[in-house]
Design a protein around this motif. Structure first.
Motif, PDB file in Angstrom:
ATOM      1  N   ALA A  84       0.850  -1.189   0.000  1.00  0.00           N
ATOM      2  CA  ALA A  84       0.000   0.000   0.000  1.00  0.00           C
ATOM      3  C   ALA A  84       0.881   1.233   0.000  1.00  0.00           C
ATOM      4  CB  ALA A  84      -0.912  -0.001   1.230  1.00  0.00           C
ATOM      5  N   VAL A  85       0.343   2.317  -0.554  1.00  0.00           N
ATOM      6  CA  VAL A  85       1.036   3.607  -0.593  1.00  0.00           C
ATOM      7  C   VAL A  85       0.047   4.673  -0.124  1.00  0.00           C
ATOM      8  CG1 VAL A  85       2.184   5.313  -2.027  1.00  0.00           C
ATOM      9  CG2 VAL A  85       2.514   2.877  -2.493  1.00  0.00           C
ATOM     10  N   GLU A  86       0.433   5.415   0.898  1.00  0.00           N
ATOM     11  CA  GLU A  86      -0.407   6.487   1.431  1.00  0.00           C
ATOM     12  C   GLU A  86       0.377   7.784   1.397  1.00  0.00           C
ATOM     13  OE1 GLU A  86      -2.896   7.747   5.472  1.00  0.00           O
ATOM     14  OE2 GLU A  86      -1.677   5.919   5.424  1.00  0.00           O
ATOM     15  N   ARG A  87      -0.152   8.747   0.640  1.00  0.00           N
ATOM     16  CA  ARG A  87       0.505  10.051   0.494  1.00  0.00           C
ATOM     17  C   ARG A  87      -0.284  11.085   1.282  1.00  0.00           C
ATOM     18  NH1 ARG A  87       1.049   7.600  -4.577  1.00  0.00           N
ATOM     19  NH2 ARG A  87       3.237   7.374  -5.235  1.00  0.00           N
ATOM     20  N   ILE A  88       0.428  11.830   2.131  1.00  0.00           N
ATOM     21  CA  ILE A  88      -0.186  12.854   2.970  1.00  0.00           C
ATOM     22  C   ILE A  88       0.281  14.210   2.458  1.00  0.00           C
ATOM     23  CG2 ILE A  88      -0.422  13.749   5.318  1.00  0.00           C
ATOM     24  CD1 ILE A  88       0.274  10.952   6.326  1.00  0.00           C
ATOM     25  N   ALA A  89      -0.696  15.028   2.068  1.00  0.00           N
ATOM     26  CA  ALA A  89      -0.356  16.355   1.553  1.00  0.00           C
ATOM     27  C   ALA A  89       0.187  17.235   2.669  1.00  0.00           C
ATOM     28  CB  ALA A  89      -1.583  17.006   0.923  1.00  0.00           C
ATOM     29  N   GLY A  90       1.081  18.137   2.351  1.00  0.00           N
ATOM     30  CA  GLY A  90       1.645  19.036   3.331  1.00  0.00           C
ATOM     31  C   GLY A  90       0.710  20.190   3.651  1.00  0.00           C
ATOM     32  N   LYS A  91       1.084  21.024   4.609  1.00  0.00           N
ATOM     33  CA  LYS A  91       0.314  22.187   5.011  1.00  0.00           C
ATOM     34  C   LYS A  91       1.189  23.421   4.896  1.00  0.00           C
ATOM     35  CE  LYS A  91      -2.600  19.826   8.426  1.00  0.00           C
ATOM     36  NZ  LYS A  91      -3.031  19.811   9.857  1.00  0.00           N
ATOM     37  N   ASN A  92       0.591  24.503   4.315  1.00  0.00           N
ATOM     38  CA  ASN A  92       1.299  25.771   4.308  1.00  0.00           C
ATOM     39  C   ASN A  92       1.029  26.505   5.617  1.00  0.00           C
ATOM     40  OD1 ASN A  92      -1.287  26.827   4.095  1.00  0.00           O
ATOM     41  ND2 ASN A  92      -1.161  26.993   1.848  1.00  0.00           N
ATOM     42  N   LEU A  93       1.567  27.713   5.755  1.00  0.00           N
ATOM     43  CA  LEU A  93       1.433  28.449   7.000  1.00  0.00           C
ATOM     44  C   LEU A  93      -0.013  28.734   7.342  1.00  0.00           C
ATOM     45  CD1 LEU A  93       2.676  29.962   9.378  1.00  0.00           C
ATOM     46  CD2 LEU A  93       2.998  31.951   7.898  1.00  0.00           C
ATOM     47  N   GLU A  94      -0.825  29.113   6.351  1.00  0.00           N
ATOM     48  CA  GLU A  94      -2.219  29.423   6.626  1.00  0.00           C
ATOM     49  C   GLU A  94      -2.985  28.191   7.088  1.00  0.00           C
ATOM     50  OE1 GLU A  94      -3.595  32.327   6.813  1.00  0.00           O
ATOM     51  OE2 GLU A  94      -1.669  33.253   6.341  1.00  0.00           O
ATOM     52  N   GLN A  95      -2.703  27.027   6.502  1.00  0.00           N
ATOM     53  CA  GLN A  95      -3.403  25.811   6.877  1.00  0.00           C
ATOM     54  C   GLN A  95      -2.995  25.322   8.283  1.00  0.00           C
ATOM     55  OE1 GLN A  95      -2.139  23.481   3.525  1.00  0.00           O
ATOM     56  NE2 GLN A  95      -4.073  23.819   2.403  1.00  0.00           N
ATOM     57  N   ALA A  96      -1.756  25.596   8.656  1.00  0.00           N
ATOM     58  CA  ALA A  96      -1.268  25.136   9.965  1.00  0.00           C
ATOM     59  C   ALA A  96      -1.414  26.190  11.053  1.00  0.00           C
ATOM     60  CB  ALA A  96       0.206  24.729   9.857  1.00  0.00           C
ATOM     61  N   ARG A  97      -1.917  27.386  10.699  1.00  0.00           N
ATOM     62  CA  ARG A  97      -1.979  28.485  11.649  1.00  0.00           C
ATOM     63  C   ARG A  97      -2.793  28.129  12.899  1.00  0.00           C
ATOM     64  NH1 ARG A  97      -1.141  33.783  11.219  1.00  0.00           N
ATOM     65  NH2 ARG A  97      -0.880  33.577   8.966  1.00  0.00           N
ATOM     66  N   SER A  98      -3.972  27.561  12.726  1.00  0.00           N
ATOM     67  CA  SER A  98      -4.838  27.260  13.862  1.00  0.00           C
ATOM     68  C   SER A  98      -4.183  26.242  14.805  1.00  0.00           C
ATOM     69  CB  SER A  98      -6.181  26.726  13.364  1.00  0.00           C
ATOM     70  OG  SER A  98      -6.991  26.345  14.455  1.00  0.00           O
ATOM     71  N   GLU A  99      -3.589  25.211  14.243  1.00  0.00           N
ATOM     72  CA  GLU A  99      -2.927  24.187  15.066  1.00  0.00           C
ATOM     73  C   GLU A  99      -1.756  24.767  15.840  1.00  0.00           C
ATOM     74  OE1 GLU A  99      -0.387  20.035  14.385  1.00  0.00           O
ATOM     75  OE2 GLU A  99      -1.638  20.848  12.765  1.00  0.00           O
ATOM     76  N   ILE A 100      -0.949  25.595  15.165  1.00  0.00           N
ATOM     77  CA  ILE A 100       0.214  26.185  15.823  1.00  0.00           C
ATOM     78  C   ILE A 100      -0.223  27.174  16.892  1.00  0.00           C
ATOM     79  CG2 ILE A 100       2.250  27.633  15.463  1.00  0.00           C
ATOM     80  CD1 ILE A 100       2.487  26.426  12.672  1.00  0.00           C
ATOM     81  N   ALA A 101      -1.251  27.971  16.612  1.00  0.00           N
ATOM     82  CA  ALA A 101      -1.720  28.957  17.586  1.00  0.00           C
ATOM     83  C   ALA A 101      -2.238  28.277  18.848  1.00  0.00           C
ATOM     84  CB  ALA A 101      -2.808  29.824  16.956  1.00  0.00           C
ATOM     85  N   THR A 102      -2.956  27.158  18.687  1.00  0.00           N
ATOM     86  CA  THR A 102      -3.465  26.442  19.867  1.00  0.00           C
ATOM     87  C   THR A 102      -2.313  25.914  20.725  1.00  0.00           C
ATOM     88  OG1 THR A 102      -5.444  25.793  18.645  1.00  0.00           O
ATOM     89  CG2 THR A 102      -4.913  24.531  20.617  1.00  0.00           C
ATOM     90  N   ALA A 103      -1.291  25.346  20.089  1.00  0.00           N
ATOM     91  CA  ALA A 103      -0.153  24.815  20.837  1.00  0.00           C
ATOM     92  C   ALA A 103       0.612  25.925  21.547  1.00  0.00           C
ATOM     93  CB  ALA A 103       0.776  24.042  19.907  1.00  0.00           C
ATOM     94  N   LEU A 104       0.843  27.043  20.834  1.00  0.00           N
ATOM     95  CA  LEU A 104       1.562  28.157  21.458  1.00  0.00           C
ATOM     96  C   LEU A 104       0.765  28.770  22.598  1.00  0.00           C
ATOM     97  CD1 LEU A 104       3.072  29.986  18.339  1.00  0.00           C
ATOM     98  CD2 LEU A 104       4.317  28.734  20.098  1.00  0.00           C
TER      99      LEU A 104
END
Length: 391
Positions: free
Chosen positions: A360-380
């Motif tokens: 099997a092959v599973e490809r996970i698309a990356g995230k740019n800054l805007e897409q990761a902003r909410s996750e990073i803000a919650t952690a910070l």
């Protein structure tokens, strides 16, 4: 003048006079030492509180025994303090116990009884409080137990030695003891007597004083029972409570902090790929190529491995980094170059030659800054909140 004294000291009359003069000086020094410094013997010398035979009882031993006695009493009376203990005569009782124990042990030594190191060691080994989890004597548990009681190994051994000597002396003294015949006959005669009498009951109201006690009586009672009114040690603690409201806006991350965290964790947000694998490891390249050709010819990898005397292993969801750490860079390159459902070209690692099937092959698309902003803000935000509360 000096020559005169020299001739006088060497003469027949000068020698006795000189010796007598030196004796007077020695006696004067000794008398002064006894009267002033107290170090020339006697109970008052040094830090001694008593002397029993050749054994000296020091103030340190008395203080340690008194503290141990207070700690023992605190198990039933937590409010007891050292001043109250002394006021109630506890220090005198402790000193009497030390004197009795030392006197008995000195008596035992005087008549040839002894408690050697082996006997003391056997006594220590038999104490249940010094045993570990396996039921045997533990040196670590022993050290912790005596340190909690403010004791050293030498102190404990000395105390046990005195106890063993006392036991030997007292058991020998009590063995075969019997009451004298005269006392027994007197006691037996008293049992044959029968006496009658009358009892008069006087109520307390007939003699109890009336009215409130005077100030002098109250003060006299207080002075006689001062130890009962000593207040135990108390401590006052001040504290302030607060919650997350005191943090306010300080926990909110800034744009610069979010961008810096994204750059720091760029690999985490980059595109990734994992593959499910079934692999077989053989010792030679020739064997690996032979098995690969058999699978490409229509035989399953499991059947080819069993025919060659090997077994396959399934690996699910393996990334490039994980496979490189488990095998080698050559194996990782061959596996990720192959298509799904095919057999990768054989590659070598420290374990041997790998024959790998890509399941099997599973490809996970990356995230740019805007897409990761909410996750990073919650952690910070959570990190800054914890830091602010700690500060």
């Amino acid at each position: 003048m000096i020559s005169f004294f020299r001739r006088f000291f060497n003469s027949r009359f000068g020698i006795p006079i000189t010796l007598a003069f030196l004796a007077v000086i020695a006696i004067a020094f000794a008398s002064s030492d006894v009267a002033n410094t107290g170090t020339f013997g006697g109970v008052s010398g040094g830090d001694r509180v008593a002397v029993v035979g050749d054994e000296k009882i020091g103030t340190a031993e008395l203080s340690r025994s008194a503290s141990a006695a207070v700690d023992q009493i605190r198990r039933q009376n937590p409010t007891i303090s050292m001043p109250a203990f002394i006021e109630q005569g506890g220090l005198t009782q402790v000193l009497e116990q030390i004197l009795d124990r030392t006197a008995i042990s000195e008596f035992a030594r005087k008549y040839g009884l002894r408690a050697g190191d082996n006997l003391v060691n056997s006594e220590i080994l038999s104490i249940p409080g010094f045993r570990g989890a396996d039921g045997n004597f533990s040196q670590e548990v022993y050290r912790q137990a005596i340190s909690q009681q403010n004791l050293t190994d030498a102190m404990l051994r000395e105390d046990l030695g005195q106890g063993l000597l006392a036991k030997q002396a007292l058991v020998s003294a009590s063995f075969g003891a019997r009451m004298p015949d005269k006392i027994v006959s007197r006691y037996a005669a008293m049992q044959k007597q029968r006496r009658t009498g009358s009892i008069a009951v006087i109520p307390s109201g007939a003699y109890a004083p009336g009215g409130d006690p005077t100030d002098a009586q109250i003060k006299e009672y207080y002075d006689s029972n001062r130890g009962d009114f000593i207040r135990p040690e108390r401590r006052v603690v001040r504290y302030a409570t607060f919650d997350e409201d005191v943090i306010g806006e300080r926990a909110e991350p800034t744009e610069q902090e979010i961008a810096a965290r994204y750059e720091e964790d760029r690999e985490r947000y980059a595109p990734s790929e994992t593959r499910g694998l079934t692999q077989l490891i053989v010792p030679t390249e020739q064997a690996a190529n032979s098995i690969r050709q058999s699978v490409q010819g229509g035989e399953s990898l499991e059947a080819a491995a069993q025919r060659a005397g090997f077994e396959t292993t399934d690996l699910g969801g393996v990334s490039r980094q994980q496979l490189t750490s488990q095998a080698s860079a050559a194996v990782t390159q061959a596996v990720f170059d192959a298509e799904r459902g095919t057999i990768a070209r054989p590659a070598r690692s420290g374990l041997g030659w790998h024959v790998v099937r890509i399941n099997a092959v599973e490809r996970i698309a990356g995230k740019n800054l805007e897409q990761a902003r909410s996750e990073i803000a919650t952690a910070l935000r959570e990190e800054k909140r914890q830091t602010a509360l700690s500060d």
